[in-house]
Design a protein around this motif. Structure first.
Motif, PDB file in Angstrom:
ATOM      1  N   ASP A  40       0.819  -1.204   0.000  1.00  0.00           N
ATOM      2  CA  ASP A  40       0.000   0.000   0.000  1.00  0.00           C
ATOM      3  C   ASP A  40       0.859   1.263   0.000  1.00  0.00           C
ATOM      4  OD1 ASP A  40       0.920  -0.158   2.592  1.00  0.00           O
ATOM      5  OD2 ASP A  40      -1.053  -0.578   3.468  1.00  0.00           O
ATOM      6  N   LEU A  87       2.889  -0.107 -10.277  1.00  0.00           N
ATOM      7  CA  LEU A  87       1.518  -0.593 -10.464  1.00  0.00           C
ATOM      8  C   LEU A  87       1.180  -1.039 -11.883  1.00  0.00           C
ATOM      9  CD1 LEU A  87      -0.500   1.662  -7.999  1.00  0.00           C
ATOM     10  CD2 LEU A  87       0.229  -0.715  -7.755  1.00  0.00           C
ATOM     11  N   TRP A 127      -6.331  -6.523 -10.758  1.00  0.00           N
ATOM     12  CA  TRP A 127      -5.941  -6.216  -9.392  1.00  0.00           C
ATOM     13  C   TRP A 127      -6.684  -4.973  -8.882  1.00  0.00           C
ATOM     14  CZ3 TRP A 127      -3.685  -1.462  -8.435  1.00  0.00           C
ATOM     15  CH2 TRP A 127      -3.383  -1.227  -7.093  1.00  0.00           C
ATOM     16  N   PHE A 128      -6.730  -3.926  -9.685  1.00  0.00           N
ATOM     17  CA  PHE A 128      -7.374  -2.682  -9.268  1.00  0.00           C
ATOM     18  C   PHE A 128      -8.866  -2.914  -9.026  1.00  0.00           C
ATOM     19  CE2 PHE A 128      -9.610   1.272  -9.766  1.00  0.00           C
ATOM     20  CZ  PHE A 128      -8.788   2.221  -9.178  1.00  0.00           C
ATOM     21  N   GLU A 168      -9.376  -4.762  -5.810  1.00  0.00           N
ATOM     22  CA  GLU A 168      -9.058  -3.937  -4.641  1.00  0.00           C
ATOM     23  C   GLU A 168     -10.152  -2.888  -4.381  1.00  0.00           C
ATOM     24  OE1 GLU A 168      -7.001  -3.868  -1.612  1.00  0.00           O
ATOM     25  OE2 GLU A 168      -5.816  -4.819  -3.175  1.00  0.00           O
ATOM     26  N   HIS A 169     -10.871  -2.506  -5.440  1.00  0.00           N
ATOM     27  CA  HIS A 169     -11.872  -1.445  -5.329  1.00  0.00           C
ATOM     28  C   HIS A 169     -13.293  -1.956  -5.489  1.00  0.00           C
ATOM     29  CE1 HIS A 169      -8.132   0.749  -6.091  1.00  0.00           C
ATOM     30  NE2 HIS A 169      -8.677   1.711  -5.395  1.00  0.00           N
ATOM     31  N   GLU A 196     -15.442  -2.651  -3.438  1.00  0.00           N
ATOM     32  CA  GLU A 196     -16.412  -2.080  -2.493  1.00  0.00           C
ATOM     33  C   GLU A 196     -16.835  -0.656  -2.889  1.00  0.00           C
ATOM     34  OE1 GLU A 196     -14.066  -0.396   1.258  1.00  0.00           O
ATOM     35  OE2 GLU A 196     -13.322  -2.356   0.687  1.00  0.00           O
ATOM     36  N   TRP A 214     -17.866   6.422  -8.332  1.00  0.00           N
ATOM     37  CA  TRP A 214     -16.828   6.875  -9.281  1.00  0.00           C
ATOM     38  C   TRP A 214     -17.295   8.106 -10.053  1.00  0.00           C
ATOM     39  CZ3 TRP A 214     -12.468   4.692  -8.069  1.00  0.00           C
ATOM     40  CH2 TRP A 214     -12.392   3.343  -7.715  1.00  0.00           C
ATOM     41  N   PRO A 235     -11.827   6.813 -12.013  1.00  0.00           N
ATOM     42  CA  PRO A 235     -10.978   5.966 -11.172  1.00  0.00           C
ATOM     43  C   PRO A 235      -9.502   6.383 -11.257  1.00  0.00           C
ATOM     44  CG  PRO A 235     -12.446   4.633 -12.513  1.00  0.00           C
ATOM     45  CD  PRO A 235     -12.591   6.033 -13.007  1.00  0.00           C
ATOM     46  N   ASN A 290      -8.423   9.223 -10.902  1.00  0.00           N
ATOM     47  CA  ASN A 290      -8.215  10.346  -9.977  1.00  0.00           C
ATOM     48  C   ASN A 290      -7.908   9.816  -8.571  1.00  0.00           C
ATOM     49  OD1 ASN A 290      -8.165  12.890  -8.893  1.00  0.00           O
ATOM     50  ND2 ASN A 290     -10.360  13.310  -9.166  1.00  0.00           N
ATOM     51  N   CYS A 291      -6.829   9.081  -8.461  1.00  0.00           N
ATOM     52  CA  CYS A 291      -6.472   8.390  -7.203  1.00  0.00           C
ATOM     53  C   CYS A 291      -6.516   9.333  -6.007  1.00  0.00           C
ATOM     54  CB  CYS A 291      -5.075   7.786  -7.284  1.00  0.00           C
ATOM     55  SG  CYS A 291      -4.614   7.008  -8.828  1.00  0.00           S
ATOM     56  N   CYS A 294      -9.490  10.213  -3.424  1.00  0.00           N
ATOM     57  CA  CYS A 294      -9.804   9.382  -2.249  1.00  0.00           C
ATOM     58  C   CYS A 294      -8.553   9.057  -1.427  1.00  0.00           C
ATOM     59  CB  CYS A 294     -10.438   8.074  -2.688  1.00  0.00           C
ATOM     60  SG  CYS A 294     -11.894   8.284  -3.729  1.00  0.00           S
ATOM     61  N   HIS A 295      -7.453   8.802  -2.111  1.00  0.00           N
ATOM     62  CA  HIS A 295      -6.196   8.499  -1.404  1.00  0.00           C
ATOM     63  C   HIS A 295      -5.483   9.834  -1.197  1.00  0.00           C
ATOM     64  CE1 HIS A 295      -6.484   4.102  -1.942  1.00  0.00           C
ATOM     65  NE2 HIS A 295      -6.995   4.382  -3.129  1.00  0.00           N
ATOM     66  N   TYR A 302      -0.821   4.769  -0.218  1.00  0.00           N
ATOM     67  CA  TYR A 302      -2.206   4.355  -0.443  1.00  0.00           C
ATOM     68  C   TYR A 302      -2.778   3.629   0.775  1.00  0.00           C
ATOM     69  CZ  TYR A 302      -1.539   5.775  -5.249  1.00  0.00           C
ATOM     70  OH  TYR A 302      -1.305   6.526  -6.377  1.00  0.00           O
ATOM     71  N   GLU A 337      -4.767   2.570   4.091  1.00  0.00           N
ATOM     72  CA  GLU A 337      -6.191   2.722   4.394  1.00  0.00           C
ATOM     73  C   GLU A 337      -6.466   3.986   5.209  1.00  0.00           C
ATOM     74  OE1 GLU A 337      -7.669  -1.002   5.824  1.00  0.00           O
ATOM     75  OE2 GLU A 337      -9.755  -0.320   5.668  1.00  0.00           O
ATOM     76  N   ILE A 390      -7.405   7.148   3.321  1.00  0.00           N
ATOM     77  CA  ILE A 390      -8.531   7.159   2.373  1.00  0.00           C
ATOM     78  C   ILE A 390      -9.706   7.971   2.908  1.00  0.00           C
ATOM     79  CG2 ILE A 390     -10.198   5.726   1.109  1.00  0.00           C
ATOM     80  CD1 ILE A 390      -8.230   3.422   1.200  1.00  0.00           C
TER      81      ILE A 390
HETATM   82  C1  HEC Z   1     -13.452   6.469  -5.060  1.00  0.00           C
HETATM   83  C2  HEC Z   1     -12.274   6.518  -4.225  1.00  0.00           C
HETATM   84  C3  HEC Z   1     -10.993   5.855  -4.744  1.00  0.00           C
HETATM   85  C4  HEC Z   1     -10.264   6.157  -5.874  1.00  0.00           C
HETATM   86  C5  HEC Z   1     -10.549   7.256  -6.903  1.00  0.00           C
HETATM   87  C6  HEC Z   1      -9.133   5.258  -5.902  1.00  0.00           C
HETATM   88  N1  HEC Z   1      -9.184   4.435  -4.807  1.00  0.00           N
HETATM   89 FE1  HEC Z   1      -7.796   3.048  -4.285  1.00  0.00          FE
HETATM   90  N2  HEC Z   1      -8.969   2.438  -2.730  1.00  0.00           N
HETATM   91  C7  HEC Z   1     -10.178   3.002  -2.385  1.00  0.00           C
HETATM   92  C8  HEC Z   1     -10.811   2.160  -1.363  1.00  0.00           C
HETATM   93  C9  HEC Z   1     -12.157   2.414  -0.694  1.00  0.00           C
HETATM   94  C10 HEC Z   1      -9.912   1.076  -1.138  1.00  0.00           C
HETATM   95  C11 HEC Z   1     -10.110  -0.132  -0.208  1.00  0.00           C
HETATM   96  C12 HEC Z   1      -9.509   0.125   1.127  1.00  0.00           C
HETATM   97  C13 HEC Z   1      -9.468  -1.148   1.921  1.00  0.00           C
HETATM   98  O1  HEC Z   1     -10.443  -1.905   1.924  1.00  0.00           O
HETATM   99  O2  HEC Z   1      -8.435  -1.392   2.532  1.00  0.00           O
HETATM  100  C14 HEC Z   1      -8.759   1.302  -2.002  1.00  0.00           C
HETATM  101  C15 HEC Z   1      -7.633   0.490  -2.017  1.00  0.00           C
HETATM  102  C16 HEC Z   1      -6.476   0.755  -2.748  1.00  0.00           C
HETATM  103  C17 HEC Z   1      -5.201   0.076  -2.583  1.00  0.00           C
HETATM  104  C18 HEC Z   1      -4.893  -0.998  -1.551  1.00  0.00           C
HETATM  105  C19 HEC Z   1      -4.545  -0.310  -0.249  1.00  0.00           C
HETATM  106  C20 HEC Z   1      -4.305  -1.290   0.879  1.00  0.00           C
HETATM  107  O3  HEC Z   1      -4.494  -0.882   2.030  1.00  0.00           O
HETATM  108  O4  HEC Z   1      -3.929  -2.429   0.616  1.00  0.00           O
HETATM  109  C21 HEC Z   1      -4.334   0.635  -3.481  1.00  0.00           C
HETATM  110  C22 HEC Z   1      -2.866   0.282  -3.681  1.00  0.00           C
HETATM  111  C23 HEC Z   1      -5.082   1.622  -4.239  1.00  0.00           C
HETATM  112  N3  HEC Z   1      -6.369   1.680  -3.746  1.00  0.00           N
HETATM  113  C24 HEC Z   1      -4.570   2.347  -5.284  1.00  0.00           C
HETATM  114  C25 HEC Z   1      -5.318   3.243  -6.045  1.00  0.00           C
HETATM  115  C26 HEC Z   1      -4.803   3.896  -7.246  1.00  0.00           C
HETATM  116  C27 HEC Z   1      -3.418   3.696  -7.823  1.00  0.00           C
HETATM  117  C28 HEC Z   1      -5.818   4.693  -7.704  1.00  0.00           C
HETATM  118  C29 HEC Z   1      -5.838   5.539  -8.966  1.00  0.00           C
HETATM  119  C30 HEC Z   1      -5.389   4.898 -10.206  1.00  0.00           C
HETATM  120  C31 HEC Z   1      -6.960   4.543  -6.787  1.00  0.00           C
HETATM  121  N4  HEC Z   1      -6.606   3.649  -5.813  1.00  0.00           N
HETATM  122  C32 HEC Z   1      -8.163   5.223  -6.890  1.00  0.00           C
HETATM  123  C33 HEC Z   1     -10.728   4.143  -2.915  1.00  0.00           C
HETATM  124  C34 HEC Z   1     -10.308   4.757  -4.084  1.00  0.00           C
END
Ligand code: HEC
Ligand code: HEC
Length: 150
Positions: A20, A45, A105-106, A109-110, A112, A118, A126, A128-129, A132-133, A141, A143, A146
């Motif tokens: 992360d 990534l 993978w993405f 991970e997302h 939920e 989005w 999506p 627009n990392c 949220c992060h 990245y 938790e 977030i």
């Molecule tokens: C709408 C909000 C949102 C956006 C936009 C978003 N994420 Fe996430 N991301 C989350 C959520 C919610 C989780 C799940 C957190 C969890 O359950 O641990 C997550 C999890 C992750 C994780 C795993 C983190 C961990 O604790 O293991 C990574 C890495 C990640 N995102 C990368 C990205 C990247 C790179 C982008 C852009 C390309 C992105 N995210 C865009 C909300 C978002």
């Protein structure tokens, strides 16, 4: 060794640690050319094939022109390939994914995040990392960083 312990060890080795945090290796060229329109996406990534494909298509980069001179393009390609991830990044058709956000993978991970989320005005994509992060620009990245905007 007893059976449950063996099973536990096998599971631990079968699942790659979910990273992360992706510290950004230093590259002036990458920072200058690849962080003006969006955050520095972590080289870790996408795999090497994805970065090569992306760097071969800069004049048509997601609807914009991100082209640059050939020496820079090569230097940044080398930087990205050298720091690329080992996990294969393929799109739905089995081709090298050009987006982190279209890899299996993405999506996993997302899963939920609801489709409607989005679309929110403060998120839009999506890609627009940082929406949220909150620490994404620093490659963090975790938790705790977030916050999903309403
Ligand atoms: C709408 C909000 C949102 C956006 C936009 C978003 N994420 Fe996430 N991301 C989350 C959520 C919610 C989780 C799940 C957190 C969890 O359950 O641990 C997550 C999890 C992750 C994780 C795993 C983190 C961990 O604790 O293991 C990574 C890495 C990640 N995102 C990368 C990205 C990247 C790179 C982008 C852009 C390309 C992105 N995210 C865009 C909300 C978002
Ligand atoms: C002129 C502006 C611009 C420049 C410069 C630029 N990009 Fe982009 N990039 C974009 C846009 C626009 C998108 C699509 C964003 C969206 O879908 O919301 C994008 C998306 C991406 C994505 C996919 C994000 C995802 O997972 O959905 C990657 C990876 C990426 N860029 C890498 C790079 C790299 C590497 C460089 C430097 C060689 C670079 N970009 C330079 C505008 C730019």
């Amino acid at each position: 060794m007893n059976k449950p312990l063996v099973a536990l060890l096998l599971t631990a080795f079968a699942l790659p640690a979910l990273a992360d945090r992706f510290p950004l290796p230093k590259s002036a060229a990458f920072e200058e050319e690849c962080t003006s329109c969006h955050i520095a996406y972590p080289p870790q990534l996408l795999d090497a094939a994805s970065w090569r494909a992306l760097m071969n298509g800069l004049p048509k980069h997601f609807g914009t022109d991100a082209s640059m001179d050939e020496a820079r393009r090569r230097a940044i390609t080398d930087f990205l390939v050298k720091n690329s991830g080992r996990r294969a990044s393929r799109d739905a058709n089995g081709k090298p994914a050009l987006r982190i956000s279209e890899t299996a993978w993405f999506r996993h991970e997302h899963d939920e995040v609801a489709p409607a989320t989005w679309q929110r005005a403060a998120i839009k994509s999506p890609a627009n990392c940082a929406a949220c992060h909150t620490q994404a620009a620093a490659g963090d990245y975790r938790e705790r960083g977030i916050r999903i905007p309403k």
